[in-house]
Design a protein around this motif. Structure first.
Motif, PDB file in Angstrom:
ATOM      1  N   VAL A 107       0.836  -1.230  -0.020  1.00 32.76           N
ATOM      2  CA  VAL A 107       0.101   0.028  -0.049  1.00 32.76           C
ATOM      3  C   VAL A 107       0.838   1.178   0.031  1.00 32.76           C
ATOM      4  O   VAL A 107       0.692   2.083  -0.631  1.00 32.76           O
ATOM      5  CB  VAL A 107      -1.005  -0.111   1.291  1.00 32.76           C
ATOM      6  N   TYR A 139       0.896   3.943  -2.971  1.00 31.88           N
ATOM      7  CA  TYR A 139       0.072   5.325  -2.565  1.00 31.88           C
ATOM      8  C   TYR A 139       1.447   6.435  -2.907  1.00 31.88           C
ATOM      9  O   TYR A 139       1.019   7.282  -3.546  1.00 31.88           O
ATOM     10  CB  TYR A 139      -0.245   5.186  -1.110  1.00 31.88           C
ATOM     11  N   TYR A 140       2.487   6.280  -2.481  1.00 31.20           N
ATOM     12  CA  TYR A 140       3.738   7.089  -2.486  1.00 31.20           C
ATOM     13  C   TYR A 140       4.303   6.908  -3.707  1.00 31.20           C
ATOM     14  O   TYR A 140       4.892   8.175  -4.140  1.00 31.20           O
ATOM     15  CB  TYR A 140       4.680   7.179  -1.415  1.00 31.20           C
ATOM     16  N   ALA A 196      -3.836  -1.945  -5.116  1.00 24.17           N
ATOM     17  CA  ALA A 196      -3.668  -0.303  -4.583  1.00 24.17           C
ATOM     18  C   ALA A 196      -3.451   0.553  -5.786  1.00 24.17           C
ATOM     19  O   ALA A 196      -3.990   1.753  -5.674  1.00 24.17           O
ATOM     20  CB  ALA A 196      -2.738  -0.232  -3.358  1.00 24.17           C
ATOM     21  N   LEU A 197      -2.489   0.229  -6.737  1.00 24.31           N
ATOM     22  CA  LEU A 197      -2.373   1.114  -7.591  1.00 24.31           C
ATOM     23  C   LEU A 197      -3.401   1.390  -8.713  1.00 24.31           C
ATOM     24  O   LEU A 197      -3.563   2.424  -8.932  1.00 24.31           O
ATOM     25  CB  LEU A 197      -1.297   0.403  -8.792  1.00 24.31           C
ATOM     26  N   ARG A 217      -6.044   3.442  -6.473  1.00 23.53           N
ATOM     27  CA  ARG A 217      -5.449   5.101  -6.484  1.00 23.53           C
ATOM     28  C   ARG A 217      -5.902   6.032  -7.180  1.00 23.53           C
ATOM     29  O   ARG A 217      -5.978   7.131  -7.084  1.00 23.53           O
ATOM     30  CB  ARG A 217      -3.743   4.754  -6.115  1.00 23.53           C
ATOM     31  N   GLU A 218      -6.366   5.335  -8.658  1.00 24.56           N
ATOM     32  CA  GLU A 218      -6.424   6.163  -9.727  1.00 24.56           C
ATOM     33  C   GLU A 218      -8.021   6.594  -9.696  1.00 24.56           C
ATOM     34  O   GLU A 218      -8.416   7.307 -10.545  1.00 24.56           O
ATOM     35  CB  GLU A 218      -5.944   5.584 -11.116  1.00 24.56           C
ATOM     36  N   VAL A 238     -10.938   8.752  -4.806  1.00 27.06           N
ATOM     37  CA  VAL A 238      -9.593   8.802  -3.924  1.00 27.06           C
ATOM     38  C   VAL A 238      -9.365  10.455  -4.224  1.00 27.06           C
ATOM     39  O   VAL A 238      -8.780  11.103  -3.352  1.00 27.06           O
ATOM     40  CB  VAL A 238      -8.535   7.827  -4.347  1.00 27.06           C
ATOM     41  N   LYS A 243      -8.569  13.669  -1.570  1.00 30.94           N
ATOM     42  CA  LYS A 243      -7.490  14.354  -1.473  1.00 30.94           C
ATOM     43  C   LYS A 243      -7.694  15.785  -1.689  1.00 30.94           C
ATOM     44  O   LYS A 243      -7.183  16.559  -0.965  1.00 30.94           O
ATOM     45  CB  LYS A 243      -6.332  13.848  -2.741  1.00 30.94           C
ATOM     46  N   ASP A 300      -3.292  11.269   4.381  1.00 26.16           N
ATOM     47  CA  ASP A 300      -2.998  10.156   3.581  1.00 26.16           C
ATOM     48  C   ASP A 300      -3.318   8.768   4.415  1.00 26.16           C
ATOM     49  O   ASP A 300      -3.723   7.897   3.781  1.00 26.16           O
ATOM     50  CB  ASP A 300      -1.365   9.957   3.632  1.00 26.16           C
ATOM     51  N   MET A 311      -5.799   5.878   3.031  1.00 25.45           N
ATOM     52  CA  MET A 311      -5.150   4.509   2.718  1.00 25.45           C
ATOM     53  C   MET A 311      -6.018   3.716   3.299  1.00 25.45           C
ATOM     54  O   MET A 311      -6.391   2.568   2.910  1.00 25.45           O
ATOM     55  CB  MET A 311      -3.739   4.646   3.149  1.00 25.45           C
ATOM     56  N   ILE A 340      -8.613   3.217   0.156  1.00 24.37           N
ATOM     57  CA  ILE A 340      -7.814   2.181  -0.682  1.00 24.37           C
ATOM     58  C   ILE A 340      -7.672   0.779  -0.044  1.00 24.37           C
ATOM     59  O   ILE A 340      -8.017   0.041  -0.929  1.00 24.37           O
ATOM     60  CB  ILE A 340      -6.217   2.775  -0.747  1.00 24.37           C
TER      61      ILE A 340
END
Length: 295
Positions: free
Chosen positions: A114, A118-119, A177-178, A181-182, A186, A190, A196, A200, A204
């Motif tokens: 994760v 995410y980062y 998670a990728l 995330r899109e 999400v 943000k 964060d 998550m 996520i």
């Protein structure tokens, strides 16, 4: 006269993913068989003291290597101990090793996946590089090396098998998670200023659980098999602990004289791993939309 406005029609209830998955699971005979076997194993592990006809470690050399009979349904081993009682207690140990080792892999590997997804950037490169290093060795050989370094014990087996399973959980969690995330919600979280950690753990992780659940089920089977293999080699549970792998190792010299001392612990491993694989395969077919579409 005052009239009341007609009430709006109630929105149709949407079936949850969990209830729909359970219904599809119930229509799969192989999954039902696997789930029933697992339920019986868990019940036997919980109530092992009550279900065992004899104490698992009590020796009676007068009854050593006795074939199955009314008193000892699965026979006795080389020390006269009841094999059925030892198998029941061994199921408790095997399930404990499986759940704890997979829990270690799930927590560490899942967090790595994760955070990497995410980062991204250098953290992603660092974590995935570490995963590639762990994948350079087969999982069983990696667990064998870790146990050899830490020393033979059941606790070290759990740690070793958990570490060996970290790469698979890290990769699967990162991939799921990728894709999550899109998604738009999400980005909306943000924009709303959510932290964060909140994004998550609230957005996520819950939406990336489907492949992780499947991996947990399949990894349980591998963890039980790996723990039995390490105990068979003398690196896991130590005598007189009634663990399936150590039972196989102890009875190996008597395989021609008393095959039941090897056959029944081996069948316990086979049935448990088969049941977990059947449930895992069914869950993969149900929770993976690509697999559902191909059916």
């Amino acid at each position: 006269m005052a009239t009341t406005a007609p009430s709006a029609p109630a929105a149709p209830r949407r079936r949850s993913l969990g209830s729909g998955a359970l219904r599809r699971l119930a229509r799969n005979p192989r999954a039902v068989f696997g789930a029933l076997v697992l339920a019986l194993l868990i019940v036997a592990a919980i109530f092992a003291d009550q279900l065992s006809p004899h104490p698992p470690n009590v020796q009676n050399l007068r009854n050593r290597l006795q074939p199955p009979s009314a008193e000892h349904l699965l026979g006795t081993d080389q020390f006269g101990r009841d094999i059925l009682s030892r198998i029941i207690h061994g199921g408790r140990i095997s399930l404990q090793v499986g759940f704890l080792s997979v829990g270690i892999a799930l927590v560490i590997g899942g967090l790595m996946g994760v955070l990497a997804a995410y980062y991204g950037g250098w953290l992603d490169s660092l974590f995935m590089g570490l995963v590639d290093v762990l994948l350079a060795l087969p999982a069983f050989l990696l667990a064998l090396a870790i146990v050899a370094a830490l020393g033979p014990s059941l606790t070290n087996v759990m740690i070793a098998v958990g570490i060996a399973n970290i790469p698979s959980f890290a990769r699967i969690t990162r991939s799921a998670a990728l894709s999550v995330r899109e998604l738009d919600y999400v980005a909306a979280a943000k924009a709303a200023g959510s932290s964060d950690l909140r994004i998550m753990f609230k957005h996520i992780i819950p939406n990336a659980l489907s492949p992780v659940i499947v991996q947990v089920t399949l990894s349980l089977a591998g963890a039980i098999l790996a723990a039995a293999g390490l105990s068979f080699l003398g690196l896991g549970a130590q005598p007189p602990t009634p663990e399936w792998g150590s039972m196989l190792n102890a009875a190996r010299p008597f395989i021609r004289q008393a095959h039941w001392a090897v056959t029944f612990p081996g069948l316990a491993i086979v049935v448990t791993v088969l049941a977990l694989n059947l449930v895992g395969d069914a869950l993969r077919d149900i929770l993976d939309p690509r697999m559902r579409g191909s059916r």
